[in-house]
Design a protein around this motif. Sequence first.
Motif, PDB file in Angstrom:
ATOM      1  N   LEU A   1      -1.194   8.573   3.577  1.00 53.94           N
ATOM      2  CA  LEU A   1      -1.787   8.436   4.898  1.00 53.94           C
ATOM      3  C   LEU A   1      -1.044   9.193   5.976  1.00 53.94           C
ATOM      4  O   LEU A   1      -1.620   9.711   6.914  1.00 53.94           O
ATOM      5  CB  LEU A   1      -1.837   6.946   5.263  1.00 53.94           C
ATOM      6  CG  LEU A   1      -2.600   6.617   6.527  1.00 53.94           C
ATOM      7  CD1 LEU A   1      -4.041   7.036   6.372  1.00 53.94           C
ATOM      8  CD2 LEU A   1      -2.502   5.142   6.828  1.00 53.94           C
ATOM      9  N   PHE A   2       0.247   9.259   5.850  1.00 51.72           N
ATOM     10  CA  PHE A   2       1.028   9.784   6.954  1.00 51.72           C
ATOM     11  C   PHE A   2       1.715  11.106   6.654  1.00 51.72           C
ATOM     12  O   PHE A   2       2.519  11.579   7.428  1.00 51.72           O
ATOM     13  CB  PHE A   2       2.044   8.731   7.398  1.00 51.72           C
ATOM     14  CG  PHE A   2       1.358   7.466   7.771  1.00 51.72           C
ATOM     15  CD1 PHE A   2       0.630   7.397   8.956  1.00 51.72           C
ATOM     16  CD2 PHE A   2       1.350   6.382   6.920  1.00 51.72           C
ATOM     17  CE1 PHE A   2      -0.051   6.254   9.289  1.00 51.72           C
ATOM     18  CE2 PHE A   2       0.666   5.229   7.254  1.00 51.72           C
ATOM     19  CZ  PHE A   2      -0.030   5.165   8.437  1.00 51.72           C
TER      20      PHE A   2
ATOM     21  N   ALA B   1       0.831  -1.194   0.000  1.00 52.31           N
ATOM     22  CA  ALA B   1       0.000   0.000   0.000  1.00 52.31           C
ATOM     23  C   ALA B   1       0.862   1.239   0.000  1.00 52.31           C
ATOM     24  O   ALA B   1       1.972   1.250   0.519  1.00 52.31           O
ATOM     25  CB  ALA B   1      -0.908   0.019   1.217  1.00 52.31           C
TER      26      ALA B   1
ATOM     27  N   ALA C   1       2.306  13.935   9.214  1.00 52.01           N
ATOM     28  CA  ALA C   1       3.333  13.927  10.241  1.00 52.01           C
ATOM     29  C   ALA C   1       4.620  14.603   9.800  1.00 52.01           C
ATOM     30  O   ALA C   1       5.420  15.018  10.632  1.00 52.01           O
ATOM     31  CB  ALA C   1       3.620  12.497  10.655  1.00 52.01           C
TER      32      ALA C   1
ATOM     33  N   ILE D   1     -10.293  -4.620  12.430  1.00 53.58           N
ATOM     34  CA  ILE D   1     -10.119  -3.712  13.561  1.00 53.58           C
ATOM     35  C   ILE D   1      -8.670  -3.249  13.539  1.00 53.58           C
ATOM     36  O   ILE D   1      -7.756  -4.069  13.602  1.00 53.58           O
ATOM     37  CB  ILE D   1     -10.433  -4.444  14.882  1.00 53.58           C
ATOM     38  CG1 ILE D   1     -11.842  -5.042  14.803  1.00 53.58           C
ATOM     39  CG2 ILE D   1     -10.284  -3.515  16.074  1.00 53.58           C
ATOM     40  CD1 ILE D   1     -12.093  -6.130  15.832  1.00 53.58           C
ATOM     41  N   ARG D   2      -8.444  -1.937  13.415  1.00 53.66           N
ATOM     42  CA  ARG D   2      -7.089  -1.434  13.208  1.00 53.66           C
ATOM     43  C   ARG D   2      -6.706  -0.374  14.230  1.00 53.66           C
ATOM     44  O   ARG D   2      -7.535   0.449  14.618  1.00 53.66           O
ATOM     45  CB  ARG D   2      -6.991  -0.754  11.838  1.00 53.66           C
ATOM     46  CG  ARG D   2      -7.309  -1.640  10.662  1.00 53.66           C
ATOM     47  CD  ARG D   2      -7.163  -0.834   9.385  1.00 53.66           C
ATOM     48  NE  ARG D   2      -7.660  -1.547   8.247  1.00 53.66           N
ATOM     49  CZ  ARG D   2      -6.982  -1.748   7.108  1.00 53.66           C
ATOM     50  NH1 ARG D   2      -5.760  -1.264   6.971  1.00 53.66           N
ATOM     51  NH2 ARG D   2      -7.514  -2.409   6.108  1.00 53.66           N
TER      52      ARG D   2
ATOM     53  N   SER E   1       1.897   4.066   1.575  1.00 56.25           N
ATOM     54  CA  SER E   1       1.771   4.570   2.941  1.00 56.25           C
ATOM     55  C   SER E   1       1.952   6.079   2.986  1.00 56.25           C
ATOM     56  O   SER E   1       1.766   6.711   3.998  1.00 56.25           O
ATOM     57  CB  SER E   1       2.800   3.911   3.836  1.00 56.25           C
ATOM     58  OG  SER E   1       4.089   4.232   3.379  1.00 56.25           O
TER      59      SER E   1
ATOM     60  N   CYS F   1       2.540  -0.943   6.979  1.00 56.24           N
ATOM     61  CA  CYS F   1       2.040   0.077   6.053  1.00 56.24           C
ATOM     62  C   CYS F   1       0.776   0.727   6.535  1.00 56.24           C
ATOM     63  O   CYS F   1       0.579   1.915   6.442  1.00 56.24           O
ATOM     64  CB  CYS F   1       1.780  -0.530   4.669  1.00 56.24           C
ATOM     65  SG  CYS F   1       0.343  -1.616   4.623  1.00 56.24           S
ATOM     66  N   CYS F   2      -0.175  -0.131   7.176  1.00 55.28           N
ATOM     67  CA  CYS F   2      -1.552   0.316   7.260  1.00 55.28           C
ATOM     68  C   CYS F   2      -2.171  -0.103   8.584  1.00 55.28           C
ATOM     69  O   CYS F   2      -3.290  -0.620   8.612  1.00 55.28           O
ATOM     70  CB  CYS F   2      -2.351  -0.284   6.119  1.00 55.28           C
ATOM     71  SG  CYS F   2      -1.423  -0.386   4.586  1.00 55.28           S
ATOM     72  N   MET F   3      -1.408   0.126   9.618  1.00 47.50           N
ATOM     73  CA  MET F   3      -1.853  -0.174  10.975  1.00 47.50           C
ATOM     74  C   MET F   3      -1.798  -1.679  11.270  1.00 47.50           C
ATOM     75  O   MET F   3      -1.853  -2.502  10.375  1.00 47.50           O
ATOM     76  CB  MET F   3      -3.280   0.326  11.250  1.00 47.50           C
ATOM     77  CG  MET F   3      -3.469   1.804  11.015  1.00 47.50           C
ATOM     78  SD  MET F   3      -4.964   2.358  11.880  1.00 47.50           S
ATOM     79  CE  MET F   3      -5.097   4.009  11.191  1.00 47.50           C
TER      80      MET F   3
ATOM     81  N   GLN G   1       8.904  -1.051   7.833  1.00 50.92           N
ATOM     82  CA  GLN G   1       7.905  -2.116   7.768  1.00 50.92           C
ATOM     83  C   GLN G   1       8.575  -3.403   7.333  1.00 50.92           C
ATOM     84  O   GLN G   1       9.653  -3.394   6.764  1.00 50.92           O
ATOM     85  CB  GLN G   1       6.778  -1.763   6.811  1.00 50.92           C
ATOM     86  CG  GLN G   1       7.201  -1.435   5.397  1.00 50.92           C
ATOM     87  CD  GLN G   1       6.018  -0.961   4.566  1.00 50.92           C
ATOM     88  OE1 GLN G   1       5.108  -1.725   4.284  1.00 50.92           O
ATOM     89  NE2 GLN G   1       6.042   0.309   4.202  1.00 50.92           N
TER      90      GLN G   1
ATOM     91  N   THR H   1      -2.502  -8.724  11.262  1.00 47.32           N
ATOM     92  CA  THR H   1      -1.220  -8.247  10.770  1.00 47.32           C
ATOM     93  C   THR H   1      -0.623  -7.398  11.866  1.00 47.32           C
ATOM     94  O   THR H   1      -1.333  -6.711  12.592  1.00 47.32           O
ATOM     95  CB  THR H   1      -1.343  -7.419   9.477  1.00 47.32           C
ATOM     96  OG1 THR H   1      -1.876  -6.146   9.795  1.00 47.32           O
ATOM     97  CG2 THR H   1      -2.216  -8.107   8.441  1.00 47.32           C
TER      98      THR H   1
ATOM     99  N   GLU I   1       2.459   7.074  14.775  1.00 49.53           N
ATOM    100  CA  GLU I   1       1.487   7.911  14.101  1.00 49.53           C
ATOM    101  C   GLU I   1       0.674   8.788  15.042  1.00 49.53           C
ATOM    102  O   GLU I   1      -0.022   9.682  14.603  1.00 49.53           O
ATOM    103  CB  GLU I   1       0.534   7.020  13.299  1.00 49.53           C
ATOM    104  CG  GLU I   1       1.285   6.236  12.241  1.00 49.53           C
ATOM    105  CD  GLU I   1       0.484   5.068  11.722  1.00 49.53           C
ATOM    106  OE1 GLU I   1      -0.752   5.106  11.789  1.00 49.53           O
ATOM    107  OE2 GLU I   1       1.113   4.102  11.242  1.00 49.53           O
TER     108      GLU I   1
ATOM    109  N   ARG J   1      -9.653   2.360  13.674  1.00 46.75           N
ATOM    110  CA  ARG J   1     -10.563   2.172  12.537  1.00 46.75           C
ATOM    111  C   ARG J   1     -11.243   0.820  12.721  1.00 46.75           C
ATOM    112  O   ARG J   1     -10.577  -0.221  12.707  1.00 46.75           O
ATOM    113  CB  ARG J   1      -9.791   2.176  11.206  1.00 46.75           C
ATOM    114  CG  ARG J   1      -9.088   3.487  10.881  1.00 46.75           C
ATOM    115  CD  ARG J   1     -10.049   4.605  10.468  1.00 46.75           C
ATOM    116  NE  ARG J   1      -9.346   5.853  10.218  1.00 46.75           N
ATOM    117  CZ  ARG J   1      -9.096   6.776  11.169  1.00 46.75           C
ATOM    118  NH1 ARG J   1      -9.491   6.589  12.415  1.00 46.75           N
ATOM    119  NH2 ARG J   1      -8.456   7.880  10.855  1.00 46.75           N
TER     120      ARG J   1
ATOM    121  N   GLN K   1     -11.371   1.908   4.384  1.00 45.16           N
ATOM    122  CA  GLN K   1     -11.583   1.927   5.831  1.00 45.16           C
ATOM    123  C   GLN K   1     -10.732   2.969   6.535  1.00 45.16           C
ATOM    124  O   GLN K   1     -11.126   3.477   7.598  1.00 45.16           O
ATOM    125  CB  GLN K   1     -11.242   0.531   6.382  1.00 45.16           C
ATOM    126  CG  GLN K   1     -11.326   0.431   7.907  1.00 45.16           C
ATOM    127  CD  GLN K   1     -10.882  -0.920   8.432  1.00 45.16           C
ATOM    128  OE1 GLN K   1     -10.295  -1.711   7.695  1.00 45.16           O
ATOM    129  NE2 GLN K   1     -11.159  -1.189   9.681  1.00 45.16           N
ATOM    130  N   LEU K   2      -9.581   3.307   5.953  1.00 49.82           N
ATOM    131  CA  LEU K   2      -8.684   4.227   6.646  1.00 49.82           C
ATOM    132  C   LEU K   2      -9.160   5.673   6.579  1.00 49.82           C
ATOM    133  O   LEU K   2      -8.752   6.491   7.403  1.00 49.82           O
ATOM    134  CB  LEU K   2      -7.261   4.080   6.095  1.00 49.82           C
ATOM    135  CG  LEU K   2      -6.597   2.743   6.437  1.00 49.82           C
ATOM    136  CD1 LEU K   2      -5.270   2.615   5.703  1.00 49.82           C
ATOM    137  CD2 LEU K   2      -6.370   2.597   7.938  1.00 49.82           C
TER     138      LEU K   2
END
Lengths: 480, 480, 480, 480
Positions: free
Chosen positions: A8-9, A3, A12, D310-311, A5, D235-237, D381, D348, D25, D285, C253-254
């Motif tokens: 999303l970030f 993904a 920051a 669930i993240r 990333s 990457c995505c929580m 990651q 994950t 984050e 999330r 979802q994010l």
Amino acid sequence: MKAASIALFSAAILSLAAGSVPAQETPTEREAAREVLKKMAALEQSLDVPGLVSRLTAANPARDQVVGRARELIDKELLALADDITRNPEIGFVEHQSIQKLIDYLKLHDFEVQVPVAGLDTAFVARFKRNNGAPNLGVILEYDALRGTTRAFHGDQHSAQGPVGIAAAVAMAEYLDRTKSSGSVVVFGCPGEEMMPPNAKTVMFEAGVFNGMDVLVRSHSSGVTSRPAPGFGTCCMNIDGVKYIFSGAPSHQLQPWNGRNALEAVIHLFVNIDSVRSSIRPEARIQGVIPEGGAAPNVVPDRTAADFYIRYPDAVYLEQVRKFVDDAARAAALATQTKVKIDFYGKTRDGISVATLGEVGFAYMKMFGATKLAVEPGKPQGYEETGSVSSAIPGLGFSAYSSNAPNHTYEMESDALIEVGHRGFTVDAQSMTALLFDFATRPDYRAAVKREFEGIKALFGEYQEALKKVYTVPSVPDPK
Amino acid sequence: MKAASIALFSAAILSLAAGSVPAQETPTEREAAREVLKKMAALEQSLDVPGLVSRLTAANPARDQVVGRARELIDKELLALADDITRNPEIGFVEHQSIQKLIDYLKLHDFEVQVPVAGLDTAFVARFKRNNGAPNLGVILEYDALRGTTRAFHGDQHSAQGPVGIAAAVAMAEYLDRTKSSGSVVVFGCPGEEMMPPNAKTVMFEAGVFNGMDVLVRSHSSGVTSRPAPGFGTCCMNIDGVKYIFSGAPSHQLQPWNGRNALEAVIHLFVNIDSVRSSIRPEARIQGVIPEGGAAPNVVPDRTAADFYIRYPDAVYLEQVRKFVDDAARAAALATQTKVKIDFYGKTRDGISVATLGEVGFAYMKMFGATKLAVEPGKPQGYEETGSVSSAIPGLGFSAYSSNAPNHTYEMESDALIEVGHRGFTVDAQSMTALLFDFATRPDYRAAVKREFEGIKALFGEYQEALKKVYTVPSVPDPK
Amino acid sequence: MKAASIALFSAAILSLAAGSVPAQETPTEREAAREVLKKMAALEQSLDVPGLVSRLTAANPARDQVVGRARELIDKELLALADDITRNPEIGFVEHQSIQKLIDYLKLHDFEVQVPVAGLDTAFVARFKRNNGAPNLGVILEYDALRGTTRAFHGDQHSAQGPVGIAAAVAMAEYLDRTKSSGSVVVFGCPGEEMMPPNAKTVMFEAGVFNGMDVLVRSHSSGVTSRPAPGFGTCCMNIDGVKYIFSGAPSHQLQPWNGRNALEAVIHLFVNIDSVRSSIRPEARIQGVIPEGGAAPNVVPDRTAADFYIRYPDAVYLEQVRKFVDDAARAAALATQTKVKIDFYGKTRDGISVATLGEVGFAYMKMFGATKLAVEPGKPQGYEETGSVSSAIPGLGFSAYSSNAPNHTYEMESDALIEVGHRGFTVDAQSMTALLFDFATRPDYRAAVKREFEGIKALFGEYQEALKKVYTVPSVPDPK
Amino acid sequence: MKAASIALFSAAILSLAAGSVPAQETPTEREAAREVLKKMAALEQSLDVPGLVSRLTAANPARDQVVGRARELIDKELLALADDITRNPEIGFVEHQSIQKLIDYLKLHDFEVQVPVAGLDTAFVARFKRNNGAPNLGVILEYDALRGTTRAFHGDQHSAQGPVGIAAAVAMAEYLDRTKSSGSVVVFGCPGEEMMPPNAKTVMFEAGVFNGMDVLVRSHSSGVTSRPAPGFGTCCMNIDGVKYIFSGAPSHQLQPWNGRNALEAVIHLFVNIDSVRSSIRPEARIQGVIPEGGAAPNVVPDRTAADFYIRYPDAVYLEQVRKFVDDAARAAALATQTKVKIDFYGKTRDGISVATLGEVGFAYMKMFGATKLAVEPGKPQGYEETGSVSSAIPGLGFSAYSSNAPNHTYEMESDALIEVGHRGFTVDAQSMTALLFDFATRPDYRAAVKREFEGIKALFGEYQEALKKVYTVPSVPDPK
């Protein structure tokens, strides 16, 4: 499942101006403000505020004489008056004795007092009888106490605001009168700062009470000696205060179908809001209570009410959040065959702070002995809590260190009666007088303040427009 | 899609005993009661109540003398006392002046008074000083007024219950004393009939206050002269009164994750109940209110409460309904990480009515001039509202026509002060005296009452057992 | 707390016509129907149905000859055809092979067949080629199987309806033709009785397919030999079948705030309905499922759907119930900023049954050897499930005992292939033929049927008007 | 109303290491990681990665020879094999033809293949037959296609992973064999990367399949040539994938109280979650769907299911979030008297990335002609998506630019068949071979990788402990 990333970030890694707290709290806001902040930095640089501070705070016997008069009033009479008000706390909108003491003092010093104003029983305006045209110097006073669990109390030290502001107002009025200088002094008695509804300063502002003022000042208790950075903002998000009142039809519990249940309606207002929390940006804060939740368990409730504070860092997306909550109420009424009244009883919005006032005021506080100095300016924000006045008229809130306790505590009330409080109030009164003196006597200073304020106001407008562009509402197709 | 319509509607074809209203309100109850009702019909037939009524109401100078004494007390003093109490209404549990007047009168007539009893400030027990063994005749008095929107008021005419009951009690006590007959008279002052918590008569019953009584009588206002059919039942379903109190953790609105929201908990109590309404038999009535719904919109609420009346025609399935509601509260706490306290503060249950008292009492009311007679007996139900006393001790509530207005109205209060009320109270006092006279003087009558009461009580037990069998809980397999 | 228990329980004491099941299931309905039922009783009495039955079922060689022909067809060919269809079940709207077999047979016997009709692939109309004016005799055939967990199956014995109805149709057509009598025979092939959408008979009715028919008959499997009472009604309440489809906007979802959640919308449709269950009369039944509940947990769902059956004993209050559910859907969309489409895909309504057909048909079933006879007539209801046809055209459903198993079982399918089924089908075919013969040959009989049907239809209208008056909607004032 | 704005916004002023994206984050995470990040910076500095890169990428004919062999295999056979797999896409866990092609090729080159492994039909392990002790070089291959709306497709280019990895594996195996060097090569065929359950690599890892490996490498498509920064992250929580299955009891819609409604249960799972969204930190999330929402609207649903992702940015607070969701499910079952099964089907977690592999790999990609180079390292990651393997064994994912389209698109599939894809795959194969060569032949390099990996792993543990301290759960008192 690789993904990207980065999107999303990205929030920051926004490089922040070292040290100072920005008004923009979300990635979206910072993105929208990028150009605006560049322009604001250029504006600030062009003003050479440090140079201005040096020039103004240089030796000046005339100023010192006026400041000395304010000090004299404080020492002789006004700290005692502050103590008196501290010891007789009255909560918002019933501060009858408190304002009487302030009004009596002002009348004694040749101020003409109008009370009530703007339909508010404990609001007043006091004008020096020999006021003489522009510039118009305004002083805001507050005097309401907090509601404690057992008694009203001055845990925010509003009790001293009147005496401090009056010291500066009287000293400046006498000076202008004595020197036949052009200029006017007006004192604004503002009730119920800690409560809404109503939002007193907004009501007064909309009634035109502050019209014509060139500058407004106020004093407020603080745990540190501080001043805001220039810009626009608010301490604790933009807020809508809204009450939702539902009516149904009563019926005995045994035949509930003959009624319409207003409690179910108010419950589903909350449930509807919860259903869209994940569809609203996570910085929003929506919180309510149910002050009226039905009378008796054997009767279908026919009247209920909920009270909400709805917050978002900026006012533009706040409108979308507010629509979600209003729609939640309308949907609750629709589903339960009840009716809802939406009573939007108050709001707070971004105010404007300018360095030409903030840094000069801060320098004077240092000069007159303030301690516990904040190194960096704080978050940009207005000198009063609603933003309605402070986004329209330049001004400054003076906050010399006056307590060792946090705001809204019984300890801060106690501090108002002893050395730490008295010293802070005295510093505020002197600094306020000095700044008003400069403002009244130096046209170039007034021009600089005005230029900065108008510049930031225009940039605030640009920022709002930029936000409107980024907050797109998702498009929903018709179901098939 | 041909469906067997028979099972669904079989309820409707249950042949009903002509004219009288059954205690069984649902098809399931009627099915469960089938055998019990047959046995009850046989029991009633074996008692030959019409014959009993004829015998008892035949000419009897001794009885007429005692009834005449009650009439004398009513005419001379007690209607005036009733008017006095009507004019000075006091709501439940603070009826201090009202009981003082009743107690004073009773003491004057040689009753020994104990107050408070069972921990209730305005409950009392008055025993005639020369009581002489069994049979024990008990008279229940109530005296609480209703809470009106503007003032307390005697809209249910409880104001007259004390004077009426005392007339009968004093007349009978004097008779037994004068004739040296075996027998005792006890008067029970019962507060707060219209309110709970607490459920006064249940509290008194559980404290043993009524122990030893052989019969209990009470008078109550009515729009018609009526009596219940024999059996078990209640006017308005079996009720559990329950309060659910939630605690969470407070937090400022800006960091709600540092708190736990007790308002969400109480809201989801209601939402959880709604989620199972279709899984509960449709005769249930579950209705609540939220008396405590959080304090301020900018703080996460840490305490809330809901108050519920939970009703079902019978107490057996009511337990299942109650479990749904309790589980709804536990689930709300579990989901919101709050805690709940379940405060089961009161209940009403089926009482027992017997024809041997009801028909005799009704015949006397007719004899003493009652008008507006209900042709058929009403629904079986106890002589007091909780069912706790009336399911344990035989008794009768006298209800001669005493008002042209519905219960719980200002008009019924007015009627208490004029002819229509006075006449009804007088009829009640005379009939009550006559019935107590028969009960005290005729062992065969006491035996018949006892046989009927014990018979119905046993059948009520059988009925409860039958209900337990039909209310099976669906079996839910483990998910796979 | 004396309450008027009378109003609450008056339902229970309504004296019911001995033995028969009324169409009115709630106290409110029975109250509203009081006058209508009196008029209906008078109508029925004026018709002297027992006398009519005696006259019609008396010896009649002409009738017996035609019935014998039907019997011959059944015995020789049509039971075999029924078995064939039973063994090759096809579910609703794809009964292609089944109708082909029926159509082939009808064509062979000089019927002209139109297929498809009314836009339905497996619907057909077959008219005898030598039809000769009025009266118009219609025979309804169904042939769809049930959806089992593992396979389609004829658990409702629709497989025999075609053969039974064709036996009567062919026998009557031949008779009219042979005797040059006035009269026509039309066979209606009606698909998908067990499924909606679409509601096949309603679609056909609205397309005018049944126009001109004077009577309609149908055969249906049954566990007892029965007939409905005269009146209006339905087996299992009036029903609205409605699908609610929600559309939102998808988002990862994010960043869910970039989407609009259609799953929250459909969830809150259910939650909203639950919130008003206690405000709806308890006889309502509202039940739904979520056939489309979102695709993937990491994407905000942008399409969902719920499917509901909404039932109430009468169609008048059903409208109010339906409004609650539709409003629940609209409110869910409003609160979640999604959109909803309300697809009202089908309904069932009260049909009309007449004793002039029901009692004659029942008498013939007895005459032709039906066993397991229901003593009393059943609940009034139409001869087909939607009510659309059966409330417009008089008719009768024949239901001779044809299985020992409940409807919709694999056992009932098995019974279709053996003695018990075959015997029932034969009885139905013979009785149907006899009744059609009488109807075709006796103008006075036709007049009686017509008079009864029109009378009940008018009374049904009166009943609907009466219901409209009692179902008042509570008035809700504006909140203050 | 003066509020301390400082605590609220302190997050924003955390000074960030210029340019690189941090794994932390949230403000809370950054606060907890402060010390850990300092230690990590020190660790990295001590490793002198730039110096290492210079030394390893210097001229080396032995390495170039092995890389040349990989290039030869790619050019002659393996790009063709990649194209073949791209053109015959198979989705996760049914990649039977794809693995057969890879296995056939490996066997041809003297690898011994075990299939299935760890209970997964399309997982395999291939060991070179003449493996010779440590170091153990592992190559991970994936080969599953994506589920498109109309067909399976290789929109993530997993089709090339097998051929690329095999080129490196065969070249290195031949080298070690030829030179009689110590070392082993193992190829891991890993199915269903895009799907869970099951989480294939985690299942394989827990079955011990990767035991003994010293390094693991993998190739993956990318839009830019990139490498992760050293550290831990994802990457995505961190994600928990959980299915909640509810069972109830079925019942006809007309008697729903005989059932228990599993649809209400699953609906209230969502409603319960919504009720605590404001009590959960806003970075969480939680998103679900309802794949099973009941079968028919006229039957109370007895089985339903919801599927959730669930993240949360870190695994420590994720546990608290997860508890909220599990409790929401338990509460839903409790309130509806249904049962729930919680099926935690996959997760994950943070993986570990090391600069000693990442920077060397990146340097080789540049050397072998990769273009579109990311200047700065990306977010830390792991080299595989679950974190289970990549937090236990050091490794690197090679991501040379291989497409102009975003991941998971039909365009990326097309790119796999042309120049841009082929070139990227070739770069990955060469770089992977070079890095494995260095790792196999240089003990000091292996030691550096190990030291860095162990160091970061220990710091990750410290970070988790620090997080546990800051995430306190609010304390809730018992209600009174």
